[in-house]
Design an enzyme around this catalytic site. Sequence first.
Site, mmCIF file in Angstrom:
data_model
loop_
_atom_site.group_PDB
_atom_site.id
_atom_site.type_symbol
_atom_site.label_atom_id
_atom_site.label_comp_id
_atom_site.label_asym_id
_atom_site.label_seq_id
_atom_site.Cartn_x
_atom_site.Cartn_y
_atom_site.Cartn_z
ATOM 1 N N ASP A 10 0.860 -1.166 0.000
ATOM 2 C CA ASP A 10 0.000 0.000 0.000
ATOM 3 C C ASP A 10 0.907 1.230 0.000
ATOM 4 O O ASP A 10 2.119 1.128 0.234
ATOM 5 C CB ASP A 10 -0.898 -0.044 1.246
ATOM 6 C CG ASP A 10 -1.762 1.181 1.378
ATOM 7 O OD1 ASP A 10 -2.470 1.519 0.418
ATOM 8 O OD2 ASP A 10 -1.722 1.814 2.448
ATOM 9 N N ASP A 12 -0.346 5.139 0.954
ATOM 10 C CA ASP A 12 -0.682 6.093 2.016
ATOM 11 C C ASP A 12 -0.819 5.378 3.356
ATOM 12 O O ASP A 12 -1.567 4.409 3.481
ATOM 13 C CB ASP A 12 -2.008 6.808 1.707
ATOM 14 C CG ASP A 12 -1.940 7.637 0.438
ATOM 15 O OD1 ASP A 12 -0.824 7.899 -0.036
ATOM 16 O OD2 ASP A 12 -3.005 8.026 -0.072
ATOM 17 N N ASP A 173 -1.692 -0.947 5.935
ATOM 18 C CA ASP A 173 -1.892 -0.323 7.241
ATOM 19 C C ASP A 173 -3.353 -0.286 7.663
ATOM 20 O O ASP A 173 -3.657 0.176 8.765
ATOM 21 C CB ASP A 173 -1.374 1.123 7.218
ATOM 22 C CG ASP A 173 -2.186 2.010 6.284
ATOM 23 O OD1 ASP A 173 -2.849 2.940 6.765
ATOM 24 O OD2 ASP A 173 -2.178 1.755 5.064
#
Length: 222
Positions: A10, A12, A173
């Site tokens: 990922d 961001d 995240d």
Amino acid sequence: MADFELIQFDLDGTLIDSVPQLAEAINDMLATLGHAGQPVEAVRCWVGNGADMLVQRALTAAQGEAPDADLHRRARALFDEAYAGHADAALVFYPGVLDTLERLRTAGKRLALVTNKPYRFVPGILAAGGLTDHFELALGGDSLAEKKPSAAPLLHICERLDVSPARSLMVGDSENDVLAARAAGMAVAALSYGYNYGRPIADSSPDWVLDDFAGLAAILKI
């Protein structure tokens, strides 16, 4: 430890803290529409489901109700215009990210990027961070018909790079990253410092929870 050939990341909240830039763009958009700005920490809780949802959450907070379709379309265009001026400025990489990515590449691991951010912003961010050559393939949230938490982007990368899901690790995240990995039949490591709507990422039961990006080295045996 598992022997993974391909690592899908990922962006961001995993590699970069993009909230400052996103907040600036959101507040530019809101100002154009005659609304007061929103605090950075509010924007932090709205990130993770793509730009459409980010804009919707910001407008709902600013005006006290969800926007209609016409306003949402106008606001999204304003956001995209504003974010284009902020996206690759003053990038903040989380500790250990750049060194660990270089270690992975040196160790012969194959790297890909799968983000829900609109793809138009991805090449500029990678170039500004010196990461253009690190990833064999990068997908944005609008690259395919579905985005995370769908498994489709993760499986698409596996297919394109001819690596089985069992040999690929997802690193993210948020709950969306965990759900996408689970649906793809893929192991997942999750960073505790990112954007998960204010909830501990451990609640989503990833295979590994890491407080430090450099902890990937132990998982990947490098």
